[in-house]
Enzyme design. Structure first.
Site, PDB file in Angstrom:
ATOM      1  N   GLU A   1       0.796  -1.228   0.000  1.00 24.33           N
ATOM      2  CA  GLU A   1       0.000   0.000   0.000  1.00 24.33           C
ATOM      3  C   GLU A   1       0.830   1.281   0.000  1.00 24.33           C
ATOM      4  OE1 GLU A   1      -2.646  -0.450   3.340  1.00 24.33           O
ATOM      5  OE2 GLU A   1      -3.847  -1.961   2.346  1.00 24.33           O
TER       6      GLU A   1
ATOM      7  N   GLU B   1      -5.468  -8.494   0.776  1.00 16.34           N
ATOM      8  CA  GLU B   1      -6.156  -8.125   2.028  1.00 16.34           C
ATOM      9  C   GLU B   1      -7.615  -7.850   1.733  1.00 16.34           C
ATOM     10  OE1 GLU B   1      -4.570  -4.845   4.330  1.00 16.34           O
ATOM     11  OE2 GLU B   1      -2.528  -5.553   4.023  1.00 16.34           O
TER      12      GLU B   1
HETATM   13  O1  IFM Z   1      -4.304  -2.990   9.212  1.00 20.73           O
HETATM   14  C1  IFM Z   1      -4.229  -2.474   7.916  1.00 20.73           C
HETATM   15  C2  IFM Z   1      -3.049  -3.077   7.172  1.00 20.73           C
HETATM   16  O2  IFM Z   1      -1.855  -2.871   7.840  1.00 20.73           O
HETATM   17  C3  IFM Z   1      -2.931  -2.469   5.808  1.00 20.73           C
HETATM   18  N1  IFM Z   1      -4.182  -2.505   5.106  1.00 20.73           N
HETATM   19  C4  IFM Z   1      -5.370  -2.068   5.788  1.00 20.73           C
HETATM   20  C5  IFM Z   1      -5.468  -2.734   7.139  1.00 20.73           C
HETATM   21  C6  IFM Z   1      -6.740  -2.244   7.868  1.00 20.73           C
HETATM   22  O3  IFM Z   1      -6.668  -0.879   8.069  1.00 20.73           O
END
Ligand code: IFM
Length: 442
Positions: free
Chosen positions: A169, A352
């Site tokens: 990210e 994710e």
């Molecule tokens: O916890 C985070 C993760 O570290 C990166 N993506 C989003 C998740 C939720 O906010």
């Protein structure tokens, strides 16, 4: 309560990977056995973290990693995605810290012994503080320090890794950390955010070059997050606002990877806010990748505004998770289909997806039916995208267990396993059991 997929879904076939994901700073603890990172510093400044907490203990994973791998195995998953803490494996003089490297070698060996594929992220936000002190991601040299770190750690880990992602990210590191300052290192200027993003993308390209050379047999790529942007009405001004927001928040991080340029919105920026780009940078950034990791949680809605390019609307009556993010699974399908149309994509992994819910541990159980609903609707959304021709090869639940949720501290729980931070007791939630059973049913 169960999570199901249509019996004919390609997600139930053997070559689809199901996993769980975590990140170093969010679970490891043992901060005293590594160098300080920008999140240690950020947590130490009053007012930055909602519950005033930090990552010193977190889930004590450095101590409890063996039982955590057993826990992962019990969930039937094919793969475990975790990140390497740069400040744990590289000393201030740039040499390897063997004690830190050994921690990951033992973890990788145990995962491999159990047949769980390790998906390793090389940077999930924990920049060594001494590098931030030299300008961090505002300093072009940091991209080359990252390349050096990648070379050293990839060599040290040998053939134990299944897949490497350079970054998790870039939007969050650059925009949240350097443009609006709600994440570490807490800097806040448009020019900073755009420059940090450019240096992170450059570092990605430099890291990919190392991976192609030293680790050609792993699946190598990058993980991007997307919050799809929708217009509030069909009014052309709102449609333009949503498109511009999308270019600024989402396309900024993917377009350079495939098209070797930033989106048109760069021309809306003042000259002083545009990143300094050296000749040849886009050729480095646009390395061939074996996979694209996509993280999805929610969407955002925008309208036109007289003084700014766009204005975000709060969807007051929409269903939301405990962190205030709208539940809107259709955006997940729309996102995957639209990216597939816009770019020549490699295979996609959902690296994710998940939800923070207000969990309660009662009589040793967490009945998080709201999270099960979230997973069900979002797995359906992925399946719908596959039906429309998108090549999705895997899905990772965020997160394996409750952990340090950045500026929210320990107040928001994303795990499919509940963590009691007083005792470090782990309890598989109903969502974890449903996810386990879905995977086991294949
Ligand atoms: O916890 C985070 C993760 O570290 C990166 N993506 C989003 C998740 C939720 O906010």
């Amino acid at each position: 309560m169960k999570i199901t997929l249509p019996p004919e879904s390609p997600m139930l076939s053997k070559d689809f990977t199901f996993g769980v994901a975590t990140a170093s700073f969010q679970i490891e603890g043992a901060a005293d056995t590594r160098l300080p990172c920008i999140w240690d510093t950020f947590c130490a400044q009053a007012g930055n973290i909602r519950d005033g907490s930090d990552g010193k203990q977190a889930c004590e994973h450095v101590k409890l990693w063996q039982q955590d791998v057993d826990l992962i195995e019990s969930l039937n998953v094919d793969a475990y995605r975790f990140s390497i803490s740069w400040p744990r494996v590289i000393k201030q003089d740039g040499n390897l810290n063997q004690e830190g490297v050994d921690f990951y070698i033992h973890l990788l060996d145990k995962l491999n012994t159990k047949g769980i594929k390790p998906y390793v992220t090389l940077y999930h936000w924990d920049l060594p503080q001494h590098i931030e002190d030299q300008g961090g991601w505002l300093n072009r040299k940091t991209a080359f320090l990252f390349q050096d770190y990648v070379e050293k750690i990839v060599t040290a880990l040998g053939n134990r890794v299944y897949s490497y992602a350079t970054f998790n990210e870039p939007f969050c590191s650059a925009f949240l950390g350097y443009e609006i300052g709600i994440h570490a290192p807490g800097k806040a200027k448009v020019a900073y955010g755009r420059q940090a993003a450019h240096h992170i993308l450059l570092a990605h390209g430099l890291g990919m070059q190392v991976l192609q050379q030293l680790s050609p047999n792993t699946e190598n790529g990058i993980v991007l997050n997307f919050t799809p942007c929708y217009p509030h009405t069909d009014n052309p001004a709102d449609i333009t606002a949503a498109r511009k927001a999308d270019e600024y928040m989402n396309q900024w991080y993917i377009k350079p990877l495939f098209d070797k340029c930033y989106p048109d919105i760069i021309h809306d920026l003042a000259q002083a806010d545009r990143p300094i780009i050296e000749s040849g940078d886009f050729d480095i950034i646009a390395q061939k990748i074996d996979f694209l990791g996509i993280n999805f949680y929610t969407r955002a809605v925008y309208e036109a505004h007289p003084n700014t390019l766009y204005a975000q609307i709060d969807m007051v009556n929409a269903p939301k998770t405990d962190i205030g993010w709208e539940v809107y699974p259709q955006a997940f399908t729309d996102l995957l289909v639209s990216l597939n149309q816009a770019y020549d994509l490699p295979p996609i992994f959902i690296t994710e997806n998940g939800a923070a819910m207000a969990d309660k541990l009662t009589d040793g159980k967490v009945l998080d039916t709201d999270r099960i609903d979230y997973y069900q609707s979002h797995l359906n959304a992925v399946n719908n995208a596959i039906t429309q021709g998108v090549n999705v090869k895997g899905y990772f639940a965020w997160s394996l267990m409750d952990n340090f949720e950045w500026a929210e501290g320990y107040l928001k729980r994303f795990g499919i396993v509940y963590v009691d931070y007083q005792t470090q007791q782990r309890t598989i939630k109903a969502s974890g059991l449903a996810y386990r059973d879905l995977i086991g049913s294949r």
